[in-house]
Write an enzyme that holds these catalytic residues in place. Structure first.
Site, PDB file in Angstrom:
ATOM      1  N   ASP A  31       0.838  -1.197   0.000  1.00 22.49           N
ATOM      2  CA  ASP A  31       0.000   0.000   0.000  1.00 22.49           C
ATOM      3  C   ASP A  31       0.879   1.256   0.000  1.00 22.49           C
ATOM      4  O   ASP A  31       1.901   1.318   0.686  1.00 22.49           O
ATOM      5  CB  ASP A  31      -0.915  -0.003   1.238  1.00 22.49           C
ATOM      6  CG  ASP A  31      -2.078   0.965   1.097  1.00 22.49           C
ATOM      7  OD1 ASP A  31      -3.217   0.493   0.972  1.00 22.49           O
ATOM      8  OD2 ASP A  31      -1.841   2.194   1.097  1.00 22.49           O
ATOM      9  N   ASN A  87     -13.098  -3.226   2.588  1.00 21.33           N
ATOM     10  CA  ASN A  87     -14.051  -2.126   2.727  1.00 21.33           C
ATOM     11  C   ASN A  87     -15.001  -2.167   1.538  1.00 21.33           C
ATOM     12  O   ASN A  87     -14.563  -2.094   0.391  1.00 21.33           O
ATOM     13  CB  ASN A  87     -13.313  -0.786   2.767  1.00 21.33           C
ATOM     14  CG  ASN A  87     -12.401  -0.655   3.983  1.00 21.33           C
ATOM     15  OD1 ASN A  87     -12.744  -1.111   5.076  1.00 21.33           O
ATOM     16  ND2 ASN A  87     -11.237  -0.058   3.806  1.00 21.33           N
ATOM     17  N   GLY A  93     -15.563   3.137   3.869  1.00 20.81           N
ATOM     18  CA  GLY A  93     -14.148   3.466   3.715  1.00 20.81           C
ATOM     19  C   GLY A  93     -13.528   3.053   2.401  1.00 20.81           C
ATOM     20  O   GLY A  93     -12.320   3.228   2.205  1.00 20.81           O
ATOM     21  N   GLN A  94     -14.336   2.517   1.471  1.00 17.01           N
ATOM     22  CA  GLN A  94     -13.764   2.136   0.176  1.00 17.01           C
ATOM     23  C   GLN A  94     -13.496   3.385  -0.652  1.00 17.01           C
ATOM     24  O   GLN A  94     -14.412   4.178  -0.897  1.00 17.01           O
ATOM     25  CB  GLN A  94     -14.714   1.188  -0.574  1.00 17.01           C
ATOM     26  CG  GLN A  94     -14.099   0.675  -1.875  1.00 17.01           C
ATOM     27  CD  GLN A  94     -14.967  -0.365  -2.581  1.00 17.01           C
ATOM     28  OE1 GLN A  94     -16.096  -0.634  -2.174  1.00 17.01           O
ATOM     29  NE2 GLN A  94     -14.436  -0.935  -3.646  1.00 17.01           N
ATOM     30  N   HIS A 100     -10.681  -5.209  -3.326  1.00 19.50           N
ATOM     31  CA  HIS A 100      -9.335  -5.507  -2.801  1.00 19.50           C
ATOM     32  C   HIS A 100      -9.429  -5.848  -1.327  1.00 19.50           C
ATOM     33  O   HIS A 100     -10.291  -5.348  -0.603  1.00 19.50           O
ATOM     34  CB  HIS A 100      -8.384  -4.317  -2.990  1.00 19.50           C
ATOM     35  CG  HIS A 100      -8.908  -3.026  -2.432  1.00 19.50           C
ATOM     36  ND1 HIS A 100      -9.817  -2.242  -3.112  1.00 19.50           N
ATOM     37  CD2 HIS A 100      -8.668  -2.387  -1.264  1.00 19.50           C
ATOM     38  CE1 HIS A 100     -10.114  -1.187  -2.383  1.00 19.50           C
ATOM     39  NE2 HIS A 100      -9.435  -1.247  -1.233  1.00 19.50           N
ATOM     40  N   HIS A 102      -7.102  -5.651   2.175  1.00 20.71           N
ATOM     41  CA  HIS A 102      -5.913  -5.148   2.853  1.00 20.71           C
ATOM     42  C   HIS A 102      -5.392  -6.281   3.734  1.00 20.71           C
ATOM     43  O   HIS A 102      -6.170  -6.891   4.485  1.00 20.71           O
ATOM     44  CB  HIS A 102      -6.251  -3.982   3.787  1.00 20.71           C
ATOM     45  CG  HIS A 102      -6.852  -2.791   3.120  1.00 20.71           C
ATOM     46  ND1 HIS A 102      -6.154  -1.614   2.932  1.00 20.71           N
ATOM     47  CD2 HIS A 102      -8.090  -2.570   2.607  1.00 20.71           C
ATOM     48  CE1 HIS A 102      -6.952  -0.730   2.346  1.00 20.71           C
ATOM     49  NE2 HIS A 102      -8.127  -1.283   2.138  1.00 20.71           N
TER      50      HIS A 102
HETATM   51  P1  5GP Z   1      -9.770   1.453   0.373  1.00 20.88           P
HETATM   52  O1  5GP Z   1      -9.831   2.750   1.143  1.00 20.88           O
HETATM   53  O2  5GP Z   1     -10.459   1.579  -0.967  1.00 20.88           O
HETATM   54  O3  5GP Z   1     -10.217   0.244   1.136  1.00 20.88           O
HETATM   55  O4  5GP Z   1      -8.233   1.185   0.108  1.00 20.88           O
HETATM   56  C1  5GP Z   1      -7.529   1.730  -0.957  1.00 20.88           C
HETATM   57  C2  5GP Z   1      -6.071   1.644  -0.601  1.00 20.88           C
HETATM   58  O5  5GP Z   1      -5.311   1.764  -1.775  1.00 20.88           O
HETATM   59  C3  5GP Z   1      -5.593   2.738   0.369  1.00 20.88           C
HETATM   60  O6  5GP Z   1      -5.025   2.126   1.511  1.00 20.88           O
HETATM   61  C4  5GP Z   1      -4.576   3.518  -0.449  1.00 20.88           C
HETATM   62  O7  5GP Z   1      -3.479   3.927   0.324  1.00 20.88           O
HETATM   63  C5  5GP Z   1      -4.166   2.514  -1.519  1.00 20.88           C
HETATM   64  N1  5GP Z   1      -3.784   3.122  -2.778  1.00 20.88           N
HETATM   65  C6  5GP Z   1      -4.497   4.058  -3.465  1.00 20.88           C
HETATM   66  N2  5GP Z   1      -3.859   4.378  -4.598  1.00 20.88           N
HETATM   67  C7  5GP Z   1      -2.730   3.625  -4.626  1.00 20.88           C
HETATM   68  C8  5GP Z   1      -1.665   3.507  -5.576  1.00 20.88           C
HETATM   69  O8  5GP Z   1      -1.622   4.160  -6.610  1.00 20.88           O
HETATM   70  N3  5GP Z   1      -0.671   2.630  -5.263  1.00 20.88           N
HETATM   71  C9  5GP Z   1      -0.695   1.859  -4.126  1.00 20.88           C
HETATM   72  N4  5GP Z   1       0.342   1.031  -3.936  1.00 20.88           N
HETATM   73  N5  5GP Z   1      -1.691   1.951  -3.220  1.00 20.88           N
HETATM   74  C10 5GP Z   1      -2.689   2.821  -3.473  1.00 20.88           C
END
Ligand code: 5GP
Ligand code: ZN
Length: 114
Positions: A31, A87, A93-94, A100, A102
């Protein structure tokens, strides 16, 4: 592939990421904004918006993601204590609309989450 989707672009290698694992079905990478000492994102290469939008045909793929997550946790030395988070939906929180998990570990993880 959704051209406006950051995770599809990572899967296509149009956007760089620190990739940990890749096969025909999935990709795992660190991440960008880690919330724990070990914070990995695992995605299917198939663009599925969220778990709520997954179809029965995706069941095997979802199982592969979860099994790969436990293998990756083990490989990264957090196999004994880690959290797998999904999420679903913006209010949960998505922020990236490509399903995906985490994988979080390397510190004490509290419950309940915020
Ligand atoms: P969500 O909030 O949708 O559950 O998680 C998205 C995650 O993707 C976040 O933890 C954010 O830091 C990560 N993320 C978003 N854009 C990028 C990216 O371009 N590269 C990487 N490696 N992680 C990303
Ligand atoms: Zn996508």
């Amino acid at each position: 592939m959704a051209s406006n989707c950051i995770f599809c672009r990572i899967a296509e290698k149009e956007v760089q990421a620190r990739i940990i694992r890749e096969n025909a079905d999935l990709m795992a990478f660190y991440d960008l904004n880690p919330q724990a000492p070990t914070h990995v994102i695992i995605i299917p290469k198939k663009h599925i918006v969220c778990l709520a939008k997954a179809q029965a045909e995706d069941i095997e793929l979802l199982g592969k993601l979860q099994y790969a997550a436990k293998e990756i946790a083990h490989e990264l030395g957090i196999g004994e204590a880690f959290r797998l988070v999904l999420n679903n939906g913006h209010k949960a929180g998505q922020t990236v609309d490509h399903i995906h998990y985490h994988i979080l570990g390397g510190r004490r993880l509290m419950w309940p989450p915020g």
